[in-house]
Design a protein around this motif. Sequence first.
Motif, PDB file in Angstrom:
ATOM      1  N   ALA A  73      -7.768  15.946   3.441  1.00 45.54           N
ATOM      2  CA  ALA A  73      -8.937  15.123   3.757  1.00 45.54           C
ATOM      3  C   ALA A  73     -10.027  15.322   2.707  1.00 45.54           C
ATOM      4  N   LEU A  74     -10.183  16.552   2.257  1.00 47.31           N
ATOM      5  CA  LEU A  74     -11.187  16.820   1.225  1.00 47.31           C
ATOM      6  C   LEU A  74     -10.851  16.087  -0.064  1.00 47.31           C
ATOM      7  N   VAL A  75      -9.593  16.163  -0.456  1.00 44.37           N
ATOM      8  CA  VAL A  75      -9.181  15.488  -1.689  1.00 44.37           C
ATOM      9  C   VAL A  75      -9.369  13.981  -1.538  1.00 44.37           C
ATOM     10  N   ALA A  76      -8.941  13.469  -0.390  1.00 37.30           N
ATOM     11  CA  ALA A  76      -9.060  12.031  -0.166  1.00 37.30           C
ATOM     12  C   ALA A  76     -10.524  11.609  -0.161  1.00 37.30           C
ATOM     13  N   MET A 119     -11.952  11.373  -3.544  1.00 40.79           N
ATOM     14  CA  MET A 119     -11.447  10.230  -4.313  1.00 40.79           C
ATOM     15  C   MET A 119     -11.679   8.928  -3.562  1.00 40.79           C
ATOM     16  N   ASN A 120     -12.468   8.970  -2.539  1.00 40.76           N
ATOM     17  CA  ASN A 120     -12.837   7.775  -1.773  1.00 40.76           C
ATOM     18  C   ASN A 120     -11.650   7.032  -1.176  1.00 40.76           C
ATOM     19  N   LYS A 121     -10.703   7.782  -0.682  1.00 39.06           N
ATOM     20  CA  LYS A 121      -9.585   7.157   0.022  1.00 39.06           C
ATOM     21  C   LYS A 121      -9.813   7.332   1.519  1.00 39.06           C
ATOM     22  N   PRO A 122      -9.497   6.318   2.283  1.00 41.72           N
ATOM     23  CA  PRO A 122      -9.704   6.460   3.733  1.00 41.72           C
ATOM     24  C   PRO A 122      -8.696   7.423   4.361  1.00 41.72           C
ATOM     25  N   ASP A 136      -4.306   9.730  -6.580  1.00 43.18           N
ATOM     26  CA  ASP A 136      -4.685   8.511  -7.309  1.00 43.18           C
ATOM     27  C   ASP A 136      -3.906   7.288  -6.843  1.00 43.18           C
ATOM     28  N   GLU A 137      -2.637   7.499  -6.588  1.00 44.59           N
ATOM     29  CA  GLU A 137      -1.787   6.363  -6.226  1.00 44.59           C
ATOM     30  C   GLU A 137      -1.910   5.990  -4.756  1.00 44.59           C
ATOM     31  N   CYS A 162       0.823  -1.205   0.000  1.00 43.26           N
ATOM     32  CA  CYS A 162       0.000   0.000   0.000  1.00 43.26           C
ATOM     33  C   CYS A 162       0.861   1.261   0.000  1.00 43.26           C
ATOM     34  N   THR A 163       0.217   2.311  -0.396  1.00 49.72           N
ATOM     35  CA  THR A 163       0.880   3.609  -0.422  1.00 49.72           C
ATOM     36  C   THR A 163       0.183   4.511   0.575  1.00 49.72           C
TER      37      THR A 163
END
Lengths: 647, 389
Positions: free
Chosen positions: B303-306, B309-312, B275-276, B210-211
């Motif tokens: 946090a907004l960007v995440a 993009m549906n990243k936790p 994205d990554e 994971c990244t």
Amino acid sequence: MEARRTSRIPIDPKVRQVGFFAPGALRDRSQSGPLGLSSSPPVSNISPAGNSLSPVMIPPPRHASDNFVLSRPLAVPVSASTLRPPAVEDRMAVGSYDASELLLGTSASSRIGDGEFSEDYSVFFRRSSSGKFASSLPSGGFDSTAMKINPPAVVRAAKKPAAVIEKSGGAVAEMQNELPTSSKPLKEKTTKAERRALQESQRAAKAAAKGPNSGGNKPATASGAATPMKEKASKAVKQVPSSVAASDKKGGERIPEKDKKKDVPPPRMQFDDKNRVEKAKRRAVVKPTEARNRVELFRHLPQYEHGTQLPKLESKFFQLDPVHPAVQKVGFQYLEGDIVGGNARCIAMLRAFQEAIKDYSMPPEKTLARDLTAKISSYVSFLIECRPLSISMGNSIRFLKNRIAKLPLTVSESEAKDALYSDIDRFINEKIVLADKVIVRHAATKIRDGDVLLTYGFSCVVEMTMLYAHELGRQFRVVVVDSRPKFEGQALLRRLVAKGLSCSYTHINAVSYIMHEVTRVFLGAASIFSNGTVYSRVGTACVAMVAHAYRVPVLICCEAYKFHERVQLDSICSNELGDPDVISKVAGRADVNYLDNWRDKENLQLLNLIYDATPSDYVSMIITDYGMVPPTSVPVIVREYREHLWI
Amino acid sequence: MWWRSASFILDKGLNDEVQDESESLRVSPSNTSMADTLQNPNPKISAYYQTRAAHHGVVTSDWLAQAQAAVGRHPDDLPPPKVEDSGKPFSVIDEFNSWRKQPDLAEAVAAIRALASVIRSSQATTMMELEIELKKASDSLKSWDTTSISLTAGCDLFMRYVTRTSALEYENFNSAKSRLIERAERFGEISYKARRIIAMLGQDFIFDGCTILVHGFSRVVLEVLKTAAQNKKLFRVFCTEGRPDRTGLRLSNEMAKLDVPVKLLIDSAVAYTMDEVDMVFVGADGVVESGGIINMMGTYQIALVAHSMNKPVYVAAESYKFARLYPLDQKDMAPALRPIDFGVPIPSKVEVETSARDYTPPQYLTLLFTDLGVLTPSVVSDELIQLYL
């Protein structure tokens, strides 16, 4: 079995009584399922159940009434052994019964006792208990706690047999009552088609009972549908819809039979159930005239013609001896709309109860706790007749009854009265007056210089907050948003302007225009439910949603005693209907009279809702006496401070 | 709240020796000039960030040399707190400052220890006196740095935890006092261990390959990553630069030391790389009642960007950072200021936003790793309600 379960899901008693389903739609749905009609259900339904149908007819003990002769003998063993397992197991063996159904039935019924308006319910229950049930217990002296325990048991007794053939109590249960008369032909070996026809007709009858005139003509539809079924069960399929339609029309005239009420009593009175309404009317002090042209979706809520209650009440003034004058006065004030607002109504009611308790003297050979509880219950039912209880009132009645129940037996009458008197004082002080002060302190910290606050309607906590912040010297501006028909905002506006605040006044139509300049929205609430839903003056949800869309924080000021553990998702299930006339008329505009004779128009219905529900997504913060909390924390407060509130 | 600490996770006794090792690697900037006065010497800069600057340092060319020199020096070598200081009267601030010098010790833990020693050295003879004394000490600690959320919250929680016991009134003073001391020490212990607990809980969320995007330098996040690396997890880390104090550089250095693949981003490249990224890890200056966090500037936008993009977004925060605050928006907080060096002179007419932190609302956070366990944001309020009311 499959079909039965799938169709059971939408027939949750609460939903059913909303009157939400059109008859056709429901039948379609029940037919569209994977109908195992020809397989197991008919078997359980007809041939073996032909014998075991009899338990189904057993009325719940509380409804055991004289005119139900046929099944009366059968009713006795069951009601005598309300919870006796063997009797149940006999029926369970019949086949269509399984543990999950049992669970479903009991859990649904056991919820009843702790409903918010449980006092309402228990009053109803006590009064309607007749026959041997009433005689087996001291009449009128019911302990409220006993009442709360009793209903589930009784209901279960009624429910279990019903579940043998049935989905969930209700409409079809009534039809089953008709079945014994037709049970003879049914006992004969039936063909597949016949069984199918029977099922269809049952379903149709149920759908009809659920339809527009739902509760009112239940007996009628049931008997109407059952009659053809008895005669020509084999080809009933096509006939049933027409017979249902026919019975639909004449449903109103049918005299309701008492044995028709096998239904699980709902936690609150559902006013689309005509039997209950009839009964409630008979014992009612206030005799309201029912409004006509009512909106279909809201038939389960009471609605009366405005202005018909008071004259009748006045004429009955001297007959109202069971109700204490103080309570009467408050009730009339509710009726006339002289006391409005959750806190004001609650305080007025508690003060009236205080008076009543002061003047109360215990009759001989009675215990204080029971007799007083019964008295309070009768007062409460009187108040409900004047206007439905608010949740704040429901909670404080719960508190009071709890206090009465907790009185030690040894305490003397005067001591008990003094204790209750001071308990009520304490409740008002701690839960309302002090709570408001704490809320105001908290809320004022969220008002900064240069803020533009928006408020809707008239909440006294919000008013106090603004005045307090003004006293602190904060520089801010207030936008008061108001709406027809009550124009409560004007009262707030007058008070704020009198104190020198700079205000704007607008109607809710312009809320989206004004919102861009607003920095905080302060709203009051009638109640907050466990899921964070805010139950408040109609229009609040609209304001909150607009504020959310403009990313303006929405702060709800609400005392913790108004919190309720119920979960509500919409404004339909529980609400209050106001006088429809006030929305059809425009004050001061005699020329706007297009709706003057709206009552005569069959196809026009006016809806004047009093409350609405704001989903918690639109609420940024709830300011309560326990501090500022997110809406997700309401259940924590309800859970942690339940005892706190009651003791 | 505290008795439910998830400290059982440490009982597995996995890699406890690692901790000592890691501590020895730390810089101990005890030679930095520390403001030991009662008043915040430089009102232009939030005291909280002065401490942070002293602890974390700004990565400079001589930073590595300093770090090298510091290797082998154990925190215990630092001057121990003078509890029985003979001559001068006991001062909670002095005590606090002496604890604060330990770079590995969070400010709140230092405050908690200082308050514990207040009880120990108190000459009070009644419970009431002791409580008043304690209250005064905690107030003076809080006023020493009003911008530090964890300091305020830590003091408040200490007061709550230590003094909230119903049995106190019925005992004689000495046993009550010793009970208080016991509780205070337990509290200090729990707070001290919190970081390890969080590391054990949080590393489970890191999976092979994971990244992880990390913003700023948080000792808890570092501990989580370190634990994961020691557990042979394979992951890579993106560090934001963390302007203006470049805390990300420091974290990337630490990561490099652990042989974790690390990439450094400028703060504005967050959306570009999102994205990554598989998950975002941030620390917190304070966790507020809504379940949101107050953290270094830039956390909100990450946090907004995440979120979009549906990243936790995972937050690692000790529970002593739970504060009874409820900001409604970014401006609804006491501002913490921090100077920003742009490298070129800024014309006087140009205004500079010097606020050092922002507020991230709870709806943009996925989970909070705390020593009470892994929580959703809404639980924060539940815990606070149960503790404070």
